[in-house]
Design an enzyme around this catalytic site. Sequence first.
Site: not given
Length: 460
Positions: A16, A139, A18, A24, A39
């Site tokens: 998914l 975040d 990198k 991931t 992850k």
Amino acid sequence: MTSKILAERYEVQRQLGKQTGRQTLLARDLQTQKLVVIKQLFLGSDFEWQDLKLFEREAETLKSLSYPAIPRYLDYLEIDEPDTKGFALVQTYVEGKTLEEHLRSGRTFSESEVKELANSLLKILIYLHEQNPPVIHRDIKPSNILLHSRSGHSVGQVYLVDFGSVQNQVAKFGGTITVVGTYGYMAPEQFGGRSLPASDLYGLGATLIYLVTGLHPTELPQQDLRIQFADRVTHLNSNLIHWLEWMTAPSLDQRLSSAGEAWHSLKNPRPIEQTLMELQPPGSDIKLTKTSEFIEIVIPPAGVGFGLVALLSAAIAANSPSFVTVFNFQKDDGASTNLPAIAPQLIIILSGSFLAAVGVMFLFALFRELRIRIDRQQISYSSHLLGLRWNHSRPASRQDICQLEIKQIAYKVSQLIIQAGNQKYRLGEEQKLSESEIDWLGRELSQWLDLKINITWKDG
């Protein structure tokens, strides 16, 4: 081709994402047959212990949370293979596209959709910040917000993902400062390693500004660290614009402080056009109007005082018929002579001019309003009298306003000075303002302009 299986349980489907030292994966749990997200953090040459600290904190945080709009913790693995060593966090998989992906594909969001997103994300933040200790995401940005099952005019289910930067109240008392977040969405205090619940509100506000403008926050101009976006979203309701400005105020004192307060303010907008009488000193007739677009101070006519009445009485007396006469003088030999013929005319002209000047002063005292107005383009200071308007000084650019000062001239006598470039706009004794009115106006301007007030003495 044989699929890779981790921990004899998780069959890898595809990658998914990198990053350096991380990746991931989408995998299938062979026990439950459900898709999961894994992850991975690798122990390589670029490995840093701070990365492991944040990775473990993310796992511990997810393990303690239980909320439908947050991925659920499933497992934590140590990877010890001949060619790979590291750690892995397993969590539930949420099918959907991120806000970032939607924006890059050209999708736009209506005002109602923006409010719906804000409402959903604030509810998530309320849950996180009410944990003991509070959980601060640190975040919040479009790539960490997923939308699932969009239908009709609804944005669908909203998820907040990637808790890799998470901090809690206990963790922040370490001996080192860690600056975590994404530039453009980080509140100013985060650059100093300080994160509070209000820091997440800033990230959410900046994210929503991206949605309504189509521009990354770093692509928008800034004034004193404040994102300047209102001129690009004139189609939005001014209440929403004001709320977004409130969410992204660079100063913690000016920003909304809690997700609960932000949610309530979104649902029940505070009036943005207000005279603020509850904050105004008793007996003051000044009119103060604040909106997201401008602030305007209207100082009413000063009124007629005893000195002006005395001047008017003197002017009327000087223009009475008995005041202008022809004087005769006697020469030594008894002959008479008249004052030069022009003298009475001069007296009439001077006394008439005196009366006219006092009359103008009376008009000013009874009807002239003074106005200082600051909008997104400029600051102006003008007088208004019986439909006429004139400027006391040339308007200056809003961008040039650099200082607010309250100067103490004497005991209980002060002056408010707004400096814009080389120009200074002054309010005080000349406008018959009291010290409490000066203080009040200074606070309101400081809040609207997001400028600190400097207090000085006349000789300073």
